[in-house]
Enzyme design. Structure first.
Site, PDB file in Angstrom:
ATOM      1  N   HIS A 126       0.916  -1.296  -0.129  1.00 20.92           N
ATOM      2  CA  HIS A 126      -0.074  -0.009   0.044  1.00 20.92           C
ATOM      3  C   HIS A 126       0.949   1.219   0.022  1.00 20.92           C
ATOM      4  CE1 HIS A 126      -3.206  -2.858   1.194  1.00 20.92           C
ATOM      5  NE2 HIS A 126      -3.954  -1.943   0.764  1.00 20.92           N
TER       6      HIS A 126
ATOM      7  N   LYS B 252      -0.883   4.789   4.587  1.00 23.37           N
ATOM      8  CA  LYS B 252      -1.901   4.169   5.166  1.00 23.37           C
ATOM      9  C   LYS B 252      -1.356   3.799   6.731  1.00 23.37           C
ATOM     10  CE  LYS B 252      -4.001  -0.576   4.688  1.00 23.37           C
ATOM     11  NZ  LYS B 252      -5.340  -0.006   4.777  1.00 23.37           N
TER      12      LYS B 252
ATOM     13  N   THR C  69      -7.957  -5.915   4.089  1.00 22.80           N
ATOM     14  CA  THR C  69      -8.114  -7.149   2.872  1.00 22.80           C
ATOM     15  C   THR C  69      -7.245  -8.522   3.288  1.00 22.80           C
ATOM     16  OG1 THR C  69      -8.477  -5.517   1.346  1.00 22.80           O
ATOM     17  CG2 THR C  69      -7.914  -7.478   0.373  1.00 22.80           C
TER      18      THR C  69
END
Ligand code: NAD
Length: 265
Positions: A153, A157, A164
């Site tokens: 990511h 983040k 997920t």
């Protein structure tokens, strides 16, 4: 016409949701809430064209003034639960994309939402390709139980591993016996080198500028590996799922967890 309020409207995901809602004829954006840019027209911020909805700070007041049907939340893990309390108090449906909500909290939210008589959709990933990646991974685990997950990511983040990755591990664990992977005597020379462990599976979190949201699930068997990979290359990838959830949540009661539930119902 469904009246929609976006919370976290000035964030990366929130702005994309605002843009997506403005494009739908059956949805009307009636409120935009964030902690910054108060008083600025959200249309100007996302599209360069004024829309007449100004960014505000008080969610409860926005709900009272607009009579909203659905609140969409893309904020932060520490903020979303407080927003949920406000939304349920006003008996408004909610779509939550904010990640980092624990399994225990989901049960509690389900009870509170059912009591309030409203639906709450919580989806750690609104990209349809990611749902398929998880489904295929769960299937592969029946035949190739040795698996590691690498999620990648952008570097802003907050939570690791991603929602997920945790959901993928959860689905895989239902399809395989618990096994301890790797050498029983392996030594980590740097703490965390083997990733975090859940249900005997290792999850590795990569954070870099330039990434959006990506995941590889790698299975290993005798003389072979299988890699299942999904890439969200931009935040538009989540929007068909978010719009679907807004349309469906008004007919639901309690928590619906995971976009896949909406695809099959
Ligand atoms: P971001 O930091 O760009 O946006 C968060 C926004 O929330 C900011 O504008 C911030 O000012 C605002 N905010 C903070 N406190 C607030 C408060 N008390 N009230 C109202 N607004 C507040 O983050 P982002 O990249 O847009 O991600 C938001 C969330 O969405 C994260 O949890 C991320 O993991 C998640 N996410 C989910 C999906 C999915 O498909 N479910 C996809 C991408 C990101």
């Amino acid at each position: 016409m469904l009246k929609v309020v976006v919370v976290g409207a000035d964030g990366r995901m929130g702005r994309e949701v605002v843009k997506a809602v403005l494009q739908e004829n059956d949805l009307s954006l009636v409120g935009a809430v964030d902690t910054r840019n108060h008083g600025h027209d959200i249309g100007t911020l996302v599209n360069g064209t004024p829309y007449g909805v100004l960014l505000a700070g008080n969610l409860g007041r926005v709900l009272e003034e607009t009579g909203a049907d659905v609140v969409v939340d893309f904020t932060t893990p520490d903020i979303v639960m407080g927003n949920l309390e406000v939304v349920l108090k006003h008996q408004v449906h909610m779509v939550i994309g904010t990640t980092g909500i624990s399994g225990d909290s989901v049960e509690e939210i389900n009870r509170e939402a059912a009591e309030a008589g409203v639906g709450v959709v919580i989806a750690p990933n609104f990209a349809i390709g990611a749902i398929l990646m998880m489904k295929f991974a769960a299937e592969a685990a029946k035949y190739l139980p040795h698996v590691e997950i690498i999620e990648l990511h952008h570097d802003q983040k907050l939570d690791a591993p991603s929602g997920t990755a945790l959901k993928t591990a959860d689905l895989i664990k239902n399809n395989r016996e618990f096994i301890r992977q790797g050498h029983p005597d392996e030594i980590e020379k740097i703490t965390g080198a083997r990733g975090g462990e859940t249900y005997g599976m290792r999850i590795h979190s990569v954070r870099l500028p330039g990434l959006v949201a990506h995941q590889e699930v790698i299975f290993g068997g005798l003389g072979q590996t299988l890699t299942i990979r999904h890439d969200s290359n931009n935040r538009e990838s989540f929007m068909p799922g978010v719009i679907l959830a807004i349309r469906k949540v008004v007919n639901l009661k309690g928590v619906t967890y995971g976009l896949e539930k909406l695809l099959t119902e």
